[in-house]
Design an enzyme around this catalytic site. Structure first.
Site, mmCIF file in Angstrom:
data_model
loop_
_atom_site.group_PDB
_atom_site.id
_atom_site.type_symbol
_atom_site.label_atom_id
_atom_site.label_comp_id
_atom_site.label_asym_id
_atom_site.label_seq_id
_atom_site.Cartn_x
_atom_site.Cartn_y
_atom_site.Cartn_z
ATOM 1 N N ASP A 1 0.792 -1.234 0.000
ATOM 2 C CA ASP A 1 0.000 0.000 0.000
ATOM 3 C C ASP A 1 0.823 1.282 0.000
ATOM 4 O OD1 ASP A 1 1.025 0.028 2.534
ATOM 5 O OD2 ASP A 1 -0.901 0.151 3.556
ATOM 6 N N ARG B 1 -4.667 5.383 6.144
ATOM 7 C CA ARG B 1 -4.845 5.143 4.710
ATOM 8 C C ARG B 1 -6.033 5.883 4.136
ATOM 9 N NH1 ARG B 1 -3.924 -0.946 2.995
ATOM 10 N NH2 ARG B 1 -5.410 -0.097 1.506
ATOM 11 N N TYR C 1 0.501 -2.429 11.708
ATOM 12 C CA TYR C 1 1.517 -3.486 11.747
ATOM 13 C C TYR C 1 1.727 -3.828 13.213
ATOM 14 C CZ TYR C 1 2.771 -2.792 6.848
ATOM 15 O OH TYR C 1 2.756 -2.726 5.479
ATOM 16 N N PRO D 1 7.783 -5.676 5.286
ATOM 17 C CA PRO D 1 7.054 -4.662 4.531
ATOM 18 C C PRO D 1 6.982 -3.290 5.187
ATOM 19 C CG PRO D 1 5.521 -6.122 5.653
ATOM 20 C CD PRO D 1 6.897 -6.618 5.966
#
Lengths: 717, 717
Positions: free
Chosen positions: A50, A284, A292, A370
């Site tokens: 993302d 987001r 996370y 990530p």
């Protein structure tokens, strides 16, 4: 099996994730005959990657699809650091900017991979705007899996041959659906590195069918962009195995619309709790937030862990614990997964200059954790590097030996990424501090420093880029702007650069022609060979519109020669620039082929109702001057190379720009930005992917360097 | 005819040009049951209108389709004036800016109407992003022509009735194609005001068919947006005839990709030749240029002229003569037409509050010459004014009597436009000057002054908008920002405004409630009741992203109460703003209905995978404060009305903004821009179409004005 259909294609792309789609987009813009296959039934609709780096947004924008991402994405401007206070309760320690000003006109943004894939598909379709589209139009072919790949080594140097033979199977919908989904088992771990490879099973199943649909594809090139458990990589054999290490750290990921009284939920946050692990918050698009979450209770402990213990509920409970005493709840979860932290990279990115690997998913050619938001970006940048090279070789414009720069350049980046991630992820998963000064754990200061380190590099890159170009700068480059390719036929550094040679540089030198062009860095201090050519605002000489110069350098396969001429209202400068024009149009440009531009690479794809009958030179000449606009009449005062004539379209008014105040949009101060002294001027060669190839003088002595540079890269006609 | 199908619809829109599509877009966003029919086979693909005012771009942007236009359009920044020198050769006289800085974040742009219509269609589709779309989804129904309209006058005051009965015919493809095209006659004059009305013939033909497909539509409201030779207007009878005059001036239009050595071909140019008439150059997207060419050899001379003399070749030859001694040629012509200059306007824009007329094409409700680039803009702004009123009345949120403000507000604008155009077009077509000082013709100075006059007004509007609000300012308003609606229930001016009353104001006062709210202008000097609320950059309290405030005020049907609170880190200001919050949430908001928001009106249409179960108040509260972001914790320090809670979505983080420096995007200085003193604060009501309704105090005395204002406009529950 006599009736197995067989066909030929210049490039076969395996995998339609971001890496494969970026490559398909390039090839569609270049009009190359290519196919792209993917084993799944549909594109990704939620979750996965993302994060968009500034550099990735610049690249997408060069294809005309960056603005959509930019508009829909959440742009992150601030990072909050939370740490336990002496009594163990988390508190906000500091807030710092998430981006460095003036690095790029874009900043780090977040949008889910599925939207990105949609924009790629639209961008590919835009390459064929006319009703009479070519038969070879690239479209993603889904539910198709490769089952064998063979290379006819005798033919690898024959540019007209199709030395690769790939057998593919067309799957049924059931076969193409991941087994985890079918079996209703922990859906979130689909595509996680905690999940086993289901490809062998898929091949076995589909091959056993009586009504199987097999096809043979003969290809000049194959690109393995098949991410998770890359079949292409495995097929290439032992030499292509990944090297690196896994850690014991397991992290979970939740994409939710949070219901919480935590005050910084719309900030990027790094939270170290006293005893429950760490949490990173990524706000987001669309009210969503990605968390996370360190899973302290499910350590890998040396071996693979029991996947059944990693559930959505377990991950959510861990998050609640870390963020306590604040409350956290949700009604809507868009996606979840978990992964084991590790960093691995392959030694080889290509085989015989015919098969290429790209991408960063769990088992592609580089893999890492990530959280730094690098994976999708580096993957797309892999194929952004590969695409034009492959395309222009297929079109017989680029020398075939330039293809070797793909592995040379991208392996360097993969290794830098792995090194950065190694440090960053361990800091983040380290034993938490009880308070800022506690030396038994990771102190807030150390962590915050690491974060700022990557910023420092970015700042340094801008403030003293020339210096940066000389040093082997650290690998932290979360914005993507810091990428600095080493010298090769495509990147001419000045002579002193090669005094201390790395192995890679020695290798590059061996491949290079002896009379390689040399850059003169001081002429354009902020245009570093090997780094991306930055963008500043300039004014169109005709029409007075302000433009980011990047908008005049779309990804259409062309090299750019940017002429910084200084003040051409002075007779001597005007003569010089027109002499250069004569030389370009008689001595340089006629040597090299023209290129058919895809209508989709024009800024306004598809609105022109006729195809212009023009094939411009592979070298696009742009002039940036500092005279007053009103003192120069373009058609009267400037050589035609700066306003090429086309019998159907008239003169081209879109190649001459001025560095001056705009009407309503400030002053771009482009010469200052590029680091060019108007009294001296400069010539800069920019590669089709926007990286600087050469910086040299606008005077005659520089013309020779330009000629040398192109001689090493392009085929003559 | 017993089997003629019959159905009911809230709104029937006749005509799918820009005016009709704007209305359909509004109604789709408001979820109103509506249909839109058009007699032609397809949307416009070339030519027609092409100019976009700054205000139109703001409006399109409020629906999420402005950026596409902005990106594709050619933005015009500079105007060149060319005039004959003493020996009769044209020469550049001056270059001036085409736009006024800081008027809007957009500037005047050019793109052909067909692209615009495409974006409208996409915008309407975006109103229904979910797979389970409602049955009443609005889609353009083409090849459908209305043949009769009757009004049941007994029912016009019954809000549940369908007092309008419209019969429509479904045409065959041949019937829907303009006769000029079929007969291969001078295609360019299709839709020109030099062309006869072909609608009666279409109706006659289609009605005579044995297999004709007829349909009866019962409607609450009908909007006639049927432009050229408006059938709706003609059907309403004699009272609706247009008044005004035609001139003898005939002008031609060519859209070409020019091949020319004229140096300013990419500038907007006004060329007065010595003896061959005038020419206006409008540089457009995609290398195209529009030429407006005076046809001195084909004067109308009192009557209609011989159309056969007006050909593409004749127009082109006239252009060549004017621009001589420069050469002009072309390979590609996208479109051409010709028109007779005249200005006419209807006296009535609506009948019985049930049938409404809009639009500016040759024979709609106002008509004028196209060169000032106003027609499509004013047409779209007609229905932008009408759409939310009609939609909110259908939804029983708005008082029905507010509908009368449509004619009241838009007739004023039409008359201002006609007056402006009358002057502008005569100046432009006047007998040309031999040199600048020649008093026998139109001197360059006079013309240039007229052009600058419209600029001057724009400058004045910004520099001293409060003053402008008090005066009956001139009608020149080519940017669209100058529109200033007169007092009505929707526009509260201060008391002194009504001392000198125009007829329209008296009429408005008669309609108005006696206790109408009054504005206190000095509190927000640049928020003028009746003018559009401007946009300045503010910073999101959560997340620190910079936003144009307009981006937080999409066209979703909601009224906005903008709270300028000043520095809420001061206890007294914080108490005041929280007291206001209590009052809003207990005394004001509960009185009025909630509204279902279309997912398409959210900035990221369609990416949320569930429909939130929320119906927010019709009044949206936005808070702009001047405290330091870090000094205020939103959830802790501010009343919940500023961060409404939703059980599925959590708190809303998108309603509180700060006027401070952004991270990388400068300082919006919003309080300065809006003209609000932070020590004093202000409350501003903004209508769903972005126009200021009321300016009052943030203190208790202002709350009463707010309550009064909404009482005059909204229905209570």
């Amino acid at each position: 099996m006599a009736s197995v259909p067989q066909s030929e294609v210049d490039v076969l792309i395996v995998g339609a994730g971001p890496a494969g789609l970026m490559l398909a987009l390039w090839l569609s813009r270049l009009g190359v005959v290519a196919r792209i296959i993917d084993k799944r039934t549909a594109k990704v609709f939620s979750g996965q990657a993302d994060g968009f780096q500034a550099r990735t947004l610049e690249i997408l924008d060069s294809f005309g699809i960056g603005e959509q991402v930019w508009k829909e994405a959440n742009q992150m401007f601030e990072v909050s650091f939370w740490n336990p206070n002496p009594s163990g309760r988390i508190q906000r320690n500091s807030r710092v900017p998430n981006n460095v000003a003036e690095l790029s006109r874009f900043t780090e943004s977040v949008l889910h991979q599925g939207r990105m894939e949609k924009f790629f598909l639209e961008g590919i379709a835009a390459s064929y705007p006319h009703p009479t589209s070519p038969a070879h139009q690239i479209k993603v072919e889904r539910m198709v899996i490769p089952t064998s790949l063979s290379i006819d080594e005798a033919k690898v140097d024959d540019e007209d041959a199709y030395p690769l033979t790939v057998t593919v199977q067309h799957l049924t919908e059931e076969e193409a659906t991941p087994t985890q989904r079918l079996s209703n088992l922990s859906d979130g771990l689909f595509r996680s590195n905690l999940t086993d490879d289901d490809v062998p099973q898929m091949i076995e199943q589909s091959s056993a069918r009586n009504d199987k649909r097999e096809e043979i594809i003969k290809a000049k090139y194959v690109a393995g962009c098949d991410g998770a458990h890359s079949w292409t990589r495995k097929t290439l054999g032992k030499d292509f195995e990944m090297r690196g290490e896994m850690t014991d750290f397991i992290w979970g990921v939740l994409d939710i619309v949070p219901i919480t009284d935590f005050p910084d939920i719309r900030n990027r946050c790094m939270i170290h709790s006293a005893s429950s692990g760490s949490l990173m918050i990524i706000p987001r698009e669309n009210k969503m937030v990605r968390l996370y979450i360190q899973l302290t209770e499910v350590s890998a402990g040396g071996g693979r862990i029991d996947r059944s213990r990693i559930t959505q509920e377990a991950i959510f409970k861990a998050a609640q614990k870390i963020i306590s005493p604040y409350k956290l709840d949700y009604h809507y979860c868009d996606w979840w997964t978990a992964y084991q932290i590790g960093q691995r990279v392959g030694d080889k990115f290509s085989k015989l200059g015919r098969v290429f690997l790209a991408g960063a998913s769990p088992d592609a050619v580089h893999t890492h954790s990530p959280k730094a938001g690098q994976g999708m970006n580096v993957s797309m940048q892999d194929t952004y590097n590969l695409g034009w090279k492959l395309g222009l070789v297929c079109k017989k414009i680029l020398r075939r030996e330039v293809l070797s720069t793909y592995e040379f350049e991208r392996k360097q980046i993969a290794k830098e990424l792995i090194a950065f991630d190694h440090k960053f992820s361990r800091l983040f998963s380290g034993r938490p501090a009880k308070d800022i000064m506690d030396e038994t754990g990771v102190s807030m200061e150390e962590f915050s420093n690491a974060f700022n380190m990557s910023h420092m590099v970015r700042i340094a890159t801008i403030r003293a880029p020339c210096e940066m170009g000389r040093t082997n700068h650290p690998s932290q480059f979360t914005s993507g702007i810091g990428v600095n390719y080493k010298p090769s036929a495509l990147v001419s550094k000045p002579a002193e650069h090669r005094i201390v040679k790395t192995n890679l540089e020695v290798e590059a030198d061996q491949n290079a022609a002896h009379d390689r062009a040399q850059s003169t860095l001081y002429l354009a201090k902020n245009c570093i060979p090997g780094m991306r050519f930055p963008s500043f605002q300039v004014i169109a000489h005709s029409g007075a519109q302000h433009w980011q110069l990047h908008h005049k350098m779309p990804s259409d396969g062309r090299f750019r020669l940017v002429v910084f001429s200084g003040d051409i209202s002075q007779a001597s400068r005007q003569n010089l620039v027109n002499d250069l024009g004569s030389w370009l149009s008689t001595d340089l440009l006629p040597k090299y082929p023209s290129i058919t531009l895809s209508p989709g690479s024009e800024p306004h794809a598809g609105t022109m109702k006729f195809t212009p009958d023009r094939s411009p030179s592979i070298i696009d000449v742009l002039l940036i001057h500092t005279a007053r606009r009103s003192d120069i009449e373009m058609l009267r005062d400037l050589h035609e190379v700066y306003h090429p004539f086309d019998p159907k379209l008239g003169w081209d008014y879109d190649k001459v720009f001025v560095d001056e105040e705009s009407y309503h949009h400030g002053n771009g101060r482009a010469y200052e930005g590029y680091g060019v002294d108007p009294e001296e001027g400069a010539l800069v060669i920019v590669r089709p992917d926007g990286y600087v190839g050469l910086v040299t003088s606008v005077e005659k002595k520089g013309w020779n360097e330009v000629a040398k540079w192109f001689r090493g890269v392009l085929r003559t006609i």
